[in-house]
Scaffold this motif. Structure first.
Motif, short mmCIF file in Angstrom:
data_model
loop_
_atom_site.label_atom_id
_atom_site.label_comp_id
_atom_site.label_asym_id
_atom_site.label_seq_id
_atom_site.Cartn_x
_atom_site.Cartn_y
_atom_site.Cartn_z
N PRO A 33 30.51 26.50 -42.80
CA PRO A 33 30.56 25.79 -44.09
C PRO A 33 30.90 24.30 -43.94
O PRO A 33 31.76 23.93 -43.16
N GLN A 34 30.19 23.49 -44.72
CA GLN A 34 30.40 22.05 -44.75
C GLN A 34 31.15 21.61 -46.00
O GLN A 34 31.35 20.42 -46.23
N ALA A 35 31.56 22.55 -46.81
CA ALA A 35 32.32 22.31 -48.03
C ALA A 35 33.06 23.61 -48.35
O ALA A 35 32.69 24.67 -47.82
N PRO A 36 34.09 23.55 -49.21
CA PRO A 36 34.80 24.79 -49.57
C PRO A 36 33.86 25.89 -50.09
O PRO A 36 34.07 27.07 -49.81
N THR A 37 32.84 25.49 -50.84
CA THR A 37 31.78 26.43 -51.22
C THR A 37 30.51 25.98 -50.50
O THR A 37 30.07 24.85 -50.68
N HIS A 38 29.97 26.83 -49.66
CA HIS A 38 28.70 26.56 -48.99
C HIS A 38 27.95 27.88 -48.92
O HIS A 38 28.23 28.75 -48.09
N VAL A 39 27.02 28.03 -49.85
CA VAL A 39 26.26 29.26 -50.01
C VAL A 39 24.79 28.96 -49.76
O VAL A 39 24.28 27.91 -50.17
N LEU A 40 24.11 29.89 -49.09
CA LEU A 40 22.68 29.77 -48.85
C LEU A 40 21.94 30.75 -49.75
O LEU A 40 22.30 31.93 -49.82
N PHE A 41 20.92 30.26 -50.43
CA PHE A 41 20.05 31.08 -51.27
C PHE A 41 18.71 31.19 -50.58
O PHE A 41 18.07 30.16 -50.29
N ILE A 42 18.28 32.41 -50.29
CA ILE A 42 17.00 32.62 -49.63
C ILE A 42 16.11 33.49 -50.52
O ILE A 42 16.61 34.39 -51.20
N PRO A 43 14.81 33.24 -50.50
CA PRO A 43 13.92 34.18 -51.18
C PRO A 43 13.80 35.44 -50.34
O PRO A 43 13.91 35.39 -49.11
N LEU A 44 13.58 36.57 -50.98
CA LEU A 44 13.35 37.80 -50.23
C LEU A 44 12.03 37.72 -49.47
O LEU A 44 11.89 38.30 -48.40
N LYS A 45 11.09 36.96 -50.01
CA LYS A 45 9.82 36.73 -49.34
C LYS A 45 10.02 35.71 -48.21
O LYS A 45 10.65 34.68 -48.42
N HIS A 46 9.48 36.00 -47.05
CA HIS A 46 9.61 35.06 -45.94
C HIS A 46 8.63 33.90 -46.13
O HIS A 46 7.42 34.10 -46.20
N ILE A 47 9.17 32.70 -46.22
CA ILE A 47 8.39 31.46 -46.26
C ILE A 47 9.06 30.54 -45.25
O ILE A 47 10.23 30.19 -45.42
N PRO A 48 8.38 30.12 -44.18
CA PRO A 48 9.04 29.37 -43.11
C PRO A 48 9.61 28.01 -43.52
O PRO A 48 10.75 27.70 -43.18
N THR A 49 8.83 27.17 -44.18
CA THR A 49 9.29 25.83 -44.55
C THR A 49 8.79 25.48 -45.94
O THR A 49 7.91 26.15 -46.49
N VAL A 50 9.29 24.39 -46.48
CA VAL A 50 8.80 23.89 -47.76
C VAL A 50 7.30 23.63 -47.67
O VAL A 50 6.57 23.84 -48.64
N ASN A 51 6.84 23.20 -46.52
CA ASN A 51 5.41 22.95 -46.33
C ASN A 51 4.56 24.19 -46.53
O ASN A 51 3.35 24.09 -46.76
N ASP A 52 5.17 25.36 -46.42
CA ASP A 52 4.45 26.63 -46.54
C ASP A 52 4.53 27.25 -47.94
O ASP A 52 3.99 28.33 -48.16
#
Length: 114
Positions: A33-52
């Motif tokens: 964590p880089q802050a007291p709250t550091h949460v990652l939100f991921i889609p259930l669908k695999h998408i490699p990068t924003v470009n995809d």
């Protein structure tokens, strides 16, 4: 993707401190964590990068943001502020190639970030 760390977390093969899950996304505490709250939100669908991200993924990506806003409200960060970041490719700091939205909160965040 069988070798994707976040897909393994999504599928329950690797433990994580899950804080939110619905039919579209999963959110869990960052292990560095880089802050007291550091949460990652991921889609259930695999998408490699924003470009995809495809046109049909628009609602999915928007859903990550609404889920993050909901958690920010629940944790009391909505009024003081929080940062949402999605890194794309290695030079931007992406280390896991499954899109993910970072939510950082709980301390003042400077700009530019670095």
């Amino acid at each position: 993707m069988s070798d994707c760390l976040f897909c393994k977390i999504r599928d329950g093969h690797i433990p994580a401190r899950v804080v939110y899950r619905d039919e579209v996304c999963l959110a869990f505490e960052d292990i560095n964590p880089q802050a007291p709250t550091h949460v990652l939100f991921i889609p259930l669908k695999h998408i490699p990068t924003v470009n995809d991200i495809a046109l049909e993924d628009r609602e999915l990506v928007g859903h990550l943001y609404t889920a993050a806003a909901r958690l920010a409200r629940e944790r009391g960060h909505a009024d003081n502020g929080y940062r949402l970041v999605m890194n794309t490719q290695r030079d931007a700091g992406q280390t896991v190639f499954h899109i993910h939205l970072h939510m950082l909160a709980g301390r003042p965040l400077m700009w530019p970030p670095g």
